[in-house]
Design a protein around this motif. Structure first.
Motif, short mmCIF file in Angstrom:
data_model
loop_
_atom_site.label_atom_id
_atom_site.label_comp_id
_atom_site.label_asym_id
_atom_site.label_seq_id
_atom_site.Cartn_x
_atom_site.Cartn_y
_atom_site.Cartn_z
N UNK A 196 0.84 -1.20 0.00
CA UNK A 196 0.00 0.00 0.00
C UNK A 196 0.87 1.25 0.00
N UNK A 197 1.90 1.26 0.83
CA UNK A 197 2.89 2.35 0.79
C UNK A 197 2.31 3.72 1.06
N UNK A 198 1.32 3.82 1.96
CA UNK A 198 0.62 5.09 2.15
C UNK A 198 1.48 6.19 2.74
N UNK A 199 2.65 5.83 3.26
CA UNK A 199 3.52 6.84 3.87
C UNK A 199 4.60 7.33 2.92
N UNK A 200 4.59 6.83 1.68
CA UNK A 200 5.57 7.28 0.69
C UNK A 200 5.35 8.75 0.36
N UNK A 201 6.43 9.42 -0.03
CA UNK A 201 6.39 10.87 -0.26
C UNK A 201 5.43 11.27 -1.37
N UNK A 202 5.14 10.37 -2.31
CA UNK A 202 4.30 10.76 -3.46
C UNK A 202 2.81 10.67 -3.15
N UNK A 203 2.43 9.99 -2.06
CA UNK A 203 1.03 9.61 -1.89
C UNK A 203 0.14 10.81 -1.58
N UNK A 204 0.45 11.59 -0.54
CA UNK A 204 -0.43 12.72 -0.20
C UNK A 204 -0.51 13.75 -1.33
N UNK A 205 0.61 14.09 -2.01
CA UNK A 205 0.46 14.99 -3.16
C UNK A 205 -0.42 14.40 -4.27
N UNK A 264 0.83 0.20 -4.82
CA UNK A 264 0.20 1.46 -5.24
C UNK A 264 1.19 2.56 -5.56
N UNK A 265 2.37 2.55 -4.93
CA UNK A 265 3.28 3.71 -5.03
C UNK A 265 3.70 4.01 -6.46
N UNK A 266 4.17 3.02 -7.25
CA UNK A 266 4.56 3.37 -8.63
C UNK A 266 3.39 3.89 -9.46
N UNK A 267 2.17 3.44 -9.15
CA UNK A 267 0.99 3.94 -9.87
C UNK A 267 0.76 5.40 -9.54
N UNK A 268 0.79 5.74 -8.25
CA UNK A 268 0.54 7.13 -7.84
C UNK A 268 1.69 8.04 -8.24
N UNK A 269 2.89 7.50 -8.27
CA UNK A 269 4.04 8.28 -8.73
C UNK A 269 3.89 8.65 -10.20
N UNK A 270 3.47 7.69 -11.01
CA UNK A 270 3.26 7.95 -12.44
C UNK A 270 2.11 8.93 -12.65
N UNK A 271 1.05 8.77 -11.87
CA UNK A 271 -0.10 9.69 -11.97
C UNK A 271 0.31 11.11 -11.61
N UNK A 272 1.10 11.25 -10.57
CA UNK A 272 1.54 12.58 -10.12
C UNK A 272 2.50 13.21 -11.13
N UNK A 273 3.41 12.41 -11.67
CA UNK A 273 4.39 12.94 -12.62
C UNK A 273 3.78 13.30 -13.97
N UNK A 274 2.87 12.45 -14.45
CA UNK A 274 2.31 12.65 -15.79
C UNK A 274 1.06 13.53 -15.77
N UNK A 275 0.36 13.52 -14.66
CA UNK A 275 -0.90 14.26 -14.57
C UNK A 275 -2.03 13.61 -15.34
N UNK A 276 -1.82 12.39 -15.82
CA UNK A 276 -2.86 11.71 -16.60
C UNK A 276 -3.03 10.29 -16.10
N UNK A 277 -4.04 9.61 -16.64
CA UNK A 277 -4.37 8.26 -16.18
C UNK A 277 -3.22 7.29 -16.40
N UNK A 278 -3.11 6.32 -15.51
CA UNK A 278 -2.07 5.31 -15.57
C UNK A 278 -2.65 4.04 -16.18
N UNK A 279 -1.91 3.41 -17.04
CA UNK A 279 -2.33 2.17 -17.70
C UNK A 279 -1.54 1.01 -17.10
N UNK A 280 -2.18 -0.05 -16.57
CA UNK A 280 -3.59 -0.40 -16.53
C UNK A 280 -3.92 -0.94 -15.15
#
Length: 713
Positions: A196-205, A264-280
């Protein structure tokens, strides 16, 4: 410097780590950096030290206010702005902001700040204004706190709507950052490791970005009902700028296969960096991300897997199968042009914990939310929060989406056969009250079993009464009474079972490369010989219940002697199914039979899985914080074909961020061994999760528990 000079604030210290320990937020990574982010929980006091220049604070001369603002247009009346006047008095009301002086010296004062338990959660701005008391026209001097300040839900606080009285459970449902999600058909479901990685730096942003796109007004972002409903809407990207794009057809070349994610962390990191939906994503991936977001915000959350899960497309509280007069199963619903019912091998959603002041007493506690797009709710793809107690009671009139979730866990599976003599054009030939919602699973609190299922928690009885009991029937019929469409389906009588019993023998699991058989036991209980027409078939399916390929089918008719028992069997060889498997290797077997003499018709189906090998993970003995060590992955390719596009991925909080290892082609039946280096960052018992994926073979996973030691040098 004159004692009459206007007081000026020159520094503010929020002591991020010290306050965080009291607020149960000290596991967030950003608190352990050189410039830590302040992360606190509402409904609880925290301390701030305010520094002044020139002279000390004088309560007779100075007027100091702490100003907190949320959103783009903060408003005191709407609760998105607060102005706290610093004083020596204690707080009298738990529902208002308060700032009390608890200590001071010549150049500073220590202020205890209390925030109400219902304020919006997320990023707040903070400033301090100071001016003389005897000059109302004097402009205040303003000090702006430039760093981030997060205020989160507080399940430890009695008056917060997400309060959970058993604090021990919060170690699991808020603070645990790794767990399992149960996937697979009934009989072979397994706990798939998920970080889940909810404490990773990318999650709250990432959560902040998602909520800013959700359309949820700032004033409602303190209400967990609205926040979790928005999360169920925004984790999928069906009708908004959501996090994940769902795909179930096995074609993932332009993204990441759902089975390849470690968490979840690599998914949310990609979402935050790209600003668009993550596949898949697929349902269990959506649910993993939802759990990450909820736990990060402070909402207790668990991941729930429903084995044999119904998708009721027409709100009838039935899952309908239609057959032609010749006993061929139809691949569509001839009575519903808007969509077809389906049965997923399993479906995964989330439970979130909260009080429900909008519902009658007794319907708080766990609430189901579902971020996987199935049906729209209020015009968009979202689902819940639906009170689990309301689902169990069949109280379909309560918000939100109770009826849909009731059918998901407890609909009847009804089979219909073309019948020109029926007013409906179809006659009801069978109604199975036991097939849907075979088992509902989540992870047990405080236990993690890296190589088994000791951490599996069966919560079926929280969602419904025991199948076949009077209480279970009354619950479903309570829901039926509230739906005119459901009444029509349940009012049609089914044909009575006469003198032949049929039983489809369930298959739990078959190893990849082994054959299997479809077996139907028949018992003629009458004194007369009977002629039976039967159809047996096997098909590969996606886990959503959609048929991929028919593998084998046999039809025939035969006589059963009086009082005799017979067995029908259709054998399937490995070479008949291997090239027709789709991801996750799920299979469905079907059987339908008609007794020619009495026109009695019976049908049944069952799901099972062709099992693949696990990924074996071993770490060198006695790993030490800050020192390189090696992890070894191994498995055997079970296929007699080359694997291409091979990729290993692994991650573990405190061990390694998500790491990808591209790999060469794997030869048929090859034993694969891969070694990779990483450097542990945190001492104690840690968990590492790994996956292997290729174009030909996916969903090879494994995990390991590792004891990491402090460096004694």
């Amino acid at each position: 410097m004159s004692n009459d000079e206007q007081l000026a604030v020159t520094s503010v210290h929020l002591y991020p780590l010290e306050n965080a320990k009291l607020h149960h937020t000290d596991k967030f990574e950003v608190l352990h950096r050189d410039n830590p982010t302040v992360i606190l929980r509402r409904g609880q006091s925290f301390h701030v030290v305010v520094g002044f220049s020139g002279r000390t604070y004088d309560p007779n001369k100075d007027f100091v206010q702490l100003v907190f603002a949320y959103g783009v247009r903060p408003n005191i009346i709407k609760g998105t702005k607060a102005v706290c006047t610093v004083s020596d008095k204690g707080r009298e009301d738990d529902n208002i902001w308060h700032a009390r002086i608890v200590g001071k010296d010549e150049s500073s004062m220590n202020v205890e700040v209390y925030t109400p338990p219902d304020i919006p959660v997320g990023l707040w701005k903070f400033s301090i204004e100071s001016k003389p008391k005897d000059n109302s026209k004097s402009l205040p001097k303003v000090f702006i706190y430039a760093d981030k300040l997060y205020l989160l839900f507080n399940p430890w606080a009695k008056y917060d709507q997400v309060f959970m009285s058993d604090e021990r459970l919060l170690d699991e449902y808020v603070l645990n950052d790794i767990g399992k999600i149960w996937v697979g058909p009934h009989g072979s479901a397994r706990g798939r490791e998920w970080i889940f990685g909810q404490f990773d730096a990318v999650v709250l942003p990432a959560v902040d970005l998602m909520m800013s796109r959700s359309g949820l007004s700032p004033v409602n972002r303190g209400n967990p009902i609205y926040v979790t409903r928005a999360i169920s809407k925004m984790v999928n990207s069906n009708d908004d700028l959501g996090v994940l794009l769902g795909r179930w057809n096995g074609q993932y070349e332009d993204g990441t296969a759902p089975a390849a994610w470690t968490g979840s962390v690599p998914i949310l990191e990609e979402y935050l960096d790209s600003g668009s939906e993550v596949k898949y994503g697929q349902c269990w991936v959506f649910a993993g991300v939802v759990a990450t977001m909820c736990r990060a915000l402070g909402i207790p959350c668990r991941v729930v897997s429903n084995l044999v899960s119904a998708h009721d497309a027409n709100a009838s509280l039935t899952i309908d199968r239609y057959y032609t007069a010749d006993m061929e199963m139809m691949d569509y619903d001839p009575t519903n042009p808007d969509g077809d019912d389906s049965i997923w091998n399993y479906h995964v959603w989330n439970d979130v914990w909260m009080a429900r002041p909008d519902l009658p007493k007794g319907y708080g506690g766990w609430q189901a939310i579902d971020a996987t797009p199935q049906e729209t709710s209020d015009g968009v793809y979202q689902c819940g929060p639906a009170s689990v107690e309301a689902i169990k009671c069949g109280a379909v009139g309560f918000n939100y989406d109770v009826s849909f979730l009731l059918s998901t866990v407890n609909a009847d599976l009804v089979r219909w056969k073309e019948d020109s003599n029926s007013e409906f054009n179809y006659s009801k030939i069978d109604s199975n009250k036991y097939h849907i919602g075979r088992m509902i699973l989540t992870k047990k609190p405080w236990i993690y079993d890296p190589n088994g299922d000791r951490d599996r928690d069966d919560i079926t009885d929280e969602y419904k009464n025991k199948e076949g009991t009077k209480a279970e029937r009354l619950t479903l019929l309570n829901g039926v009474r509230a739906s005119e469409r459901a009444k029509r389906y349940y009012m049609i009588p089914e044909k009575s079972r006469e003198d032949i019993d049929f039983e489809l023998v369930n298959l739990d699991e078959v190893k990849l490369g082994e054959g299997f058989s479809i077996t139907v036991n028949i018992h003629n209980k009458s004194e007369k010989a009977r002629t039976v027409e039967a159809v047996l078939s096997a098909a590969s399916i996606y886990y959503t219940g959609i048929k991929a390929h028919v593998i084998k089918k046999a039809t025939g008719d035969f006589k059963v002697a009086p009082r005799a028992k017979e067995m029908l069997r259709l054998n399937v060889k490995p070479e008949e199914y291997l090239d027709k498997l789709v991801e996750y290797c799920n299979m469905k077997i079907y059987a339908i039979a008609t007794v020619v003499d009495t026109n009695e018709t019976w049908g049944e189906e069952d799901d099972f899985q062709i099992l693949k090998p696990n990924l074996d993970i071993k770490v060198a003995e006695n790993p030490v914080v800050g020192k390189p060590c090696a992890v070894k992955f191994s498995f055997k390719n079970p296929l007699k074909k080359v694997l291409t596009g091979c990729l290993f991925q692994y991650a573990g909080p405190g061990l390694a961020r998500n790491t990808s290892i591209p790999y060469r082609n794997v030869q048929p039946e090859e034993d694969v061994k891969v070694e990779h280096g990483f450097t542990p960052q945190r001492a104690g018992r840690q968990k590492l999760v790994g996956t292997f994926s290729s174009k030909e073979l996916v969903d090879i996973t494994g995990s390991a528990e590792i004891e990491v030691f402090e460096d004694e040098e």
